[in-house]
Write an enzyme that holds these catalytic residues in place. Sequence first.
Site, short mmCIF file in Angstrom:
data_model
loop_
_atom_site.label_atom_id
_atom_site.label_comp_id
_atom_site.label_asym_id
_atom_site.label_seq_id
_atom_site.Cartn_x
_atom_site.Cartn_y
_atom_site.Cartn_z
CE1 TYR B 53 -58.36 143.78 60.18
CE2 TYR B 53 -60.10 145.35 59.70
CZ TYR B 53 -59.56 144.36 60.51
OH TYR B 53 -60.25 143.97 61.65
CB SER B 210 -65.22 136.13 62.56
OG SER B 210 -64.97 135.17 61.55
N PRO B 211 -68.79 137.29 62.55
CG PRO B 211 -70.40 138.77 61.71
CD PRO B 211 -68.92 138.62 61.91
CG LEU B 212 -71.68 135.50 58.62
CD1 LEU B 212 -71.74 135.66 57.10
CD2 LEU B 212 -73.08 135.29 59.19
N GLY B 215 -67.26 131.51 57.88
CA GLY B 215 -67.84 130.78 56.76
C GLY B 215 -67.82 129.27 56.89
CG PHE B 218 -72.09 129.52 54.95
CD1 PHE B 218 -73.48 129.66 54.80
CD2 PHE B 218 -71.43 130.36 55.83
CE1 PHE B 218 -74.16 130.64 55.50
CE2 PHE B 218 -72.11 131.34 56.53
CZ PHE B 218 -73.48 131.49 56.36
CB THR B 219 -67.25 125.94 53.22
OG1 THR B 219 -66.60 126.36 54.44
CG2 THR B 219 -67.70 127.17 52.45
CD GLU B 220 -64.28 123.63 56.67
OE1 GLU B 220 -63.89 122.45 56.76
OE2 GLU B 220 -63.72 124.50 55.94
#
Lengths: 300, 300, 300
Positions: B53, B210-212, B215, B218-220
């Site tokens: 990371y 990556s539970p969300l 993202g 929210f954005t696509e």
Amino acid sequence: MERIQIAENLSFSRIIHGLWRLEDWKYSSKETLELIEYCLNEGITTFDHADIYGSYLCEERFGEALSLKPSLRDKIELVTKCGIVLPSKQRPQHTSHYYNTSYEHILLSAHNSLKALKTDYIDLLLIHRPDPFMNPEEVAEAFSTLHREGKVRHFGVSNFKNHQFRMLESYLDFPLVTNQLELSPSNLENFLDGTLNLCQEKRIPPMAWSPLGGGSIFTEQDEKSLRLHATLKKVGEELGIAEIDKVIYSWLLAHPARIMPIVGSGKKERIHNAVDALNYSISTEQWFEILQSSMGHEVP
Amino acid sequence: MERIQIAENLSFSRIIHGLWRLEDWKYSSKETLELIEYCLNEGITTFDHADIYGSYLCEERFGEALSLKPSLRDKIELVTKCGIVLPSKQRPQHTSHYYNTSYEHILLSAHNSLKALKTDYIDLLLIHRPDPFMNPEEVAEAFSTLHREGKVRHFGVSNFKNHQFRMLESYLDFPLVTNQLELSPSNLENFLDGTLNLCQEKRIPPMAWSPLGGGSIFTEQDEKSLRLHATLKKVGEELGIAEIDKVIYSWLLAHPARIMPIVGSGKKERIHNAVDALNYSISTEQWFEILQSSMGHEVP
Amino acid sequence: MERIQIAENLSFSRIIHGLWRLEDWKYSSKETLELIEYCLNEGITTFDHADIYGSYLCEERFGEALSLKPSLRDKIELVTKCGIVLPSKQRPQHTSHYYNTSYEHILLSAHNSLKALKTDYIDLLLIHRPDPFMNPEEVAEAFSTLHREGKVRHFGVSNFKNHQFRMLESYLDFPLVTNQLELSPSNLENFLDGTLNLCQEKRIPPMAWSPLGGGSIFTEQDEKSLRLHATLKKVGEELGIAEIDKVIYSWLLAHPARIMPIVGSGKKERIHNAVDALNYSISTEQWFEILQSSMGHEVP
């Protein structure tokens, strides 16, 4: 040559010779005997057959060569397969192409193989393809009969996926000793779908058929073949190997599953390349370079 | 906060904090320490790392913050991963991207992690990705060495499919304690292909990365993202939740497999939303409404 | 008629009658009773239901017929299913279509089925579909309660893939006794993806729903349907069978997994065709001819 322990009382040479095109080579019995003896000199003692190879003729050609020098039998291991039915001049009773893994068919096929190979025993008998109509109880009974009569020493499968392997094995009194699989840099299916993983889980060494990917790497002009050819060439240069086929064998031999490549060539040079690959040690980084070249993208 | 028993002597906070973007946040050591202490106040005690990371820098940044208050070490659980090799300024010897799960690499990587995290022990070490070139005997030996020396308490995997999980575990002296998987309403793969089922069969709680869904919800503007966003908003309204991310965490937390979502945010509000999701109880009908919105069709 | 041992104290008739379209047939209770008695005369003693069939009405219609002659109950085996929630006039509380395999829902559904069928016990209760939100501990508890109370004798599943089957079974005190699957010459999925293999591995006989492939072979004009229809006709001629449906039943009955086809027809002639198929013996070659006709290519 390195040997792989297949069972308590059976070991194979790490490189195996495959006879599926023997009939195409138009060798005399004497020439076939020379090929066998060349293999033995190279350390290859294991020979891979199937009843259907050469339209049911390859086992017979091999048996004729073996009968010129019967003392060779105890110096080699014979693998053959059953379960596919093919129309053939040699089997006029076959009217279509299908699978048959019934008790009767397995016994008949094994007896035919014994007769054609002019031998008293087969070291390893494989079910050639997973049969969606398989009666596992009949397969188990056929295996037991052949084993009890001393006609077949060990049993395995070929091209089985995990569910088919686990199902059949659950009916047997002894473990399946190998799964003969298509394994090559050109064909990664069994590397990625869990089939090779089950061999590792079961601690059984797989045999690799078509290890060179049927030659497409050498002849085809599609993007994947060209890309893979270039990568194999580059890795070969790093290792000091001029021959692409030798790089491919090194790639297979490096895998921890103890893959046993089957060399299906009648040419001494090709056979020697496979054996010589044992002298080279491909690095983890190079192994992935070839893998990723075949996939066409990096690992995640 | 609810705690999940990972092994006899190890429990995790139900919500886990993930540090994979720590290097991007440009936090000072003091700011990172504040983040850690905020998490602890919220009940989050488990922190998820990987050697790679932030191009091998995140563990070090975290370790620097931890060294400002060493007494925190015994109040937290540290998870990290190994097995991916990435080119990086911090690892000039890496010339390409591949996997390495050899004995030497696992030991080297774990030692590097211990040093960077400025700790004597790692609570849980994961193999980051299933390695098609894995030698399970070497992994087993590396795990045993690290365990015996007290450097790593427990071992698990990440992104393993069932065949890879079963194969590796068959070589180990102790069970794998988790499989860290991509699990989100946007990515149902592991819900549907049997990977989550194996966690349930093995009684091991999965960690969700990556539970969300990265993202995208929210954005696509693609059809699926818009549809899913609308459904999450609707279910949120029914539950009295204004924040979409909180609905998503509730969806994951409702699943009986005891999913532990990893919150990868440096923002207190986002972290709090995940923790607060534990206070809401999504119904079976709502769970399926979100599932079916992601699939784009009803269940059969 | 041949009987299949499902468990120590339960056997099914090889041919099963399915009631999923009973509501469509607009039969009076007396006509339904006649149908049941016709089945019994043919040797069919096993009847397949689900709570949701006919929008929750089929079980009731069958129960009304049964109540005209209660002595029949001990001469038949009743199978029903639970776990799907459907909007319906009969269930105004259902506002959407989803799955529910909670303890409460399974018990409620079983009690509703007992009441509708006017019986004290169900011989076999199946989870209708694999539920991605399943809590296997709740299913296990529900099964145990129903079994302990004498309300359900045995338990199984329907449409489960291998990972779902293994996972659920790992939570139960007793084995699942069947997997009811879509199995037909038109739909080979479960023959080829390992689902049928697991039935064989577990020694459990599968029930086959939609054995005629939903009738597409008889009505559709697409290439596959026409090809399959022609092959079934040809094989029928070889066997001396004029009816295509009888050839299909023979194909299913020939498989060693002991498939139990569910005949979903209210017409005596159709039911008789299924029963009569037991008198014909399809050959291995014919079995593959039909298989390959469905696949559209030869086996490898």
